[in-house]
Scaffold this active site. Structure first.
Site, mmCIF file in Angstrom:
data_model
loop_
_atom_site.group_PDB
_atom_site.id
_atom_site.type_symbol
_atom_site.label_atom_id
_atom_site.label_comp_id
_atom_site.label_asym_id
_atom_site.label_seq_id
_atom_site.Cartn_x
_atom_site.Cartn_y
_atom_site.Cartn_z
ATOM 1 N N ARG A 16 56.334 40.327 27.813
ATOM 2 C CA ARG A 16 54.967 39.816 27.654
ATOM 3 C C ARG A 16 54.632 38.772 28.705
ATOM 4 O O ARG A 16 53.870 39.023 29.633
ATOM 5 C CB ARG A 16 54.802 39.253 26.232
ATOM 6 C CG ARG A 16 53.344 38.978 25.834
ATOM 7 C CD ARG A 16 52.785 37.686 26.340
ATOM 8 N NE ARG A 16 53.529 36.512 25.874
ATOM 9 C CZ ARG A 16 53.260 35.284 26.269
ATOM 10 N NH1 ARG A 16 52.303 35.041 27.170
ATOM 11 N NH2 ARG A 16 53.966 34.255 25.829
ATOM 12 N N HIS A 217 59.808 25.996 24.598
ATOM 13 C CA HIS A 217 59.354 27.010 25.549
ATOM 14 C C HIS A 217 59.340 26.339 26.924
ATOM 15 O O HIS A 217 58.499 25.468 27.192
ATOM 16 C CB HIS A 217 57.953 27.505 25.182
ATOM 17 C CG HIS A 217 57.406 28.537 26.107
ATOM 18 N ND1 HIS A 217 57.457 29.885 25.833
ATOM 19 C CD2 HIS A 217 56.801 28.424 27.318
ATOM 20 C CE1 HIS A 217 56.901 30.556 26.833
ATOM 21 N NE2 HIS A 217 56.500 29.681 27.739
ATOM 22 N N HIS A 219 59.844 26.171 31.304
ATOM 23 C CA HIS A 219 59.664 26.824 32.601
ATOM 24 C C HIS A 219 60.582 26.170 33.628
ATOM 25 O O HIS A 219 60.990 25.022 33.474
ATOM 26 C CB HIS A 219 58.203 26.737 33.047
ATOM 27 C CG HIS A 219 57.292 27.626 32.271
ATOM 28 N ND1 HIS A 219 56.695 28.744 32.806
ATOM 29 C CD2 HIS A 219 56.883 27.583 30.975
ATOM 30 C CE1 HIS A 219 55.956 29.351 31.888
ATOM 31 N NE2 HIS A 219 56.057 28.656 30.769
ATOM 32 N N CYS A 250 52.154 31.205 33.507
ATOM 33 C CA CYS A 250 50.833 31.187 32.880
ATOM 34 C C CYS A 250 49.763 31.454 33.926
ATOM 35 O O CYS A 250 49.662 30.727 34.919
ATOM 36 C CB CYS A 250 50.574 29.842 32.209
ATOM 37 S SG CYS A 250 48.928 29.750 31.478
ATOM 38 N N ASN A 261 60.005 31.332 33.521
ATOM 39 C CA ASN A 261 60.622 30.828 32.302
ATOM 40 C C ASN A 261 62.124 30.693 32.537
ATOM 41 O O ASN A 261 62.659 31.240 33.498
ATOM 42 C CB ASN A 261 60.383 31.803 31.142
ATOM 43 C CG ASN A 261 58.971 31.744 30.634
ATOM 44 O OD1 ASN A 261 58.061 31.434 31.374
ATOM 45 N ND2 ASN A 261 58.771 32.068 29.374
#
Length: 320
Positions: A16, A217, A219, A250, A261
């Protein structure tokens, strides 16, 4: 003293978040190939696509086709992302996804405007309607998420107290509407986190709610992704988002280095070396990272897919 968790839980977001930022279109069949390969690694949760407007994120225009084409494996949960009721309705219509309601607030007002075209007040006011929407479909609301929890490309550093306030807002909104949030995600959406900032923000939230389960989450824009994950592990955080090969980013962050990520296989390697259980086969995951790299057609930042694991090297040395 640090307290490492005995086990961590990883949500794989490569299919995703990874593919949505790729400039070249990714064939639907290749997306399905990667999801199916990841399903065979032992990863427990895979976020496979986004049900968003195709004009805003063209790479996700085939969301329904990806979900319809993937092979469901026992013991694996498959999820999607949506930003509004239309997106949720599309996800429900597939009949093949694990659906869970999530509340989201933003620590950056400017980024919220760019991403959702809302003010902070409008975003808060939208959460009860979200809960009602989920409840109408019998979908539990168990997760909250703070976007840009560690800093923003438009507003700079974020005060940990602001994050604590947003977490409190979400917990209160959920409780007022008969829901109990059991997991709060902290998103380093634009890669402002450092190990010290992880400790400060997680510590501030934990000081207020010692028993609240948190997820990170992260990066890797500035090379601190795994260091930040290590800081999270040392704080006892058990839930992490990651992307195979280090895919991701993003599309609204307005920064050329926003992609990346933490690589799932690199994080699994770290956990293995620390004696932390993941339930994931690292060798199969490394194969998935190489597959992802071949699909996108350019190098990905993950290291284990080329460097290999120490476990495999130790075995070869012992055999020799």
């Amino acid at each position: 003293m640090t307290t490492l968790p005995p086990r961590v839980f990883i949500k794989e977001e490569g299919p995703r978040e990874g593919f949505q930022i790729e400039r070249a279109p990714i064939p639907t069949a290749d997306k399905i190939r990667l999801v199916d390969a990841l399903s065979d690694t032992g990863v427990g949760l895979i976020q496979v696509t986004s049900f968003v407007h195709p004009q805003k994120v063209p790479g996700m225009a085939d969301a329904e086709a990806v979900v319809a084409g993937m092979t469901l494996r026992a013991g694996v949960r498959y999820s999607g992302l949506w930003l509004n009721q239309r997106g949720l309705e599309r996800a429900i219509a597939t009949g093949r996804l694990d659906l869970e309601g999530k509340l989201t607030l933003y620590a950056s007002n400017i980024f919220l405007k760019r991403n959702q075209n809302r003010t902070p007040e409008q975003q808060r006011e939208a959460q009860p309607a979200l809960i009602a929407m989920y409840q109408a479909h019998g979908i539990p609301v168990r997760t909250g998420f703070v976007t840009a929890a560690f800093g923003c490309n438009f507003e700079g550093d974020v005060d940990p107290a602001r994050v604590v306030g947003l977490v409190g807002d979400m917990l209160s909104i959920a409780a007022d509407h008969g829901e109990n949030l059991s997991l709060i995600g902290l998103g380093d959406t634009m890669a402002w986190a450092t190990p010290e900032r992880i400790r400060r923000v997680v510590g501030a939230v934990r000081e207020r709610w010692p028993d609240l389960e948190l997820s990170l989450h992260l990066h890797d824009t500035r090379g601190l992704g795994i260091a930040n994950a290590m800081a999270g592990l040392e704080m006892g955080v058990r839930h992490y988002d990651a992307a195979v090969g280090g895919l991701g980013g993003c599309p609204f962050a307005a920064h050329g280095g926003a992609a990346g990520n933490i690589a799932t296989e690199d994080f699994v390697f770290l956990c293995e070396e620390l004696g932390i259980e993941t339930g994931i086969d690292l060798e199969k995951l490394a194969e998935c990272a190489r597959l992802a790299e071949s699909i996108v057609g350019h190098p990905l930042p993950g290291k284990i897919k080329t460097g290999g694991s120490l476990r495999a090297l130790r075995a070869r040395i012992a055999a020799a």
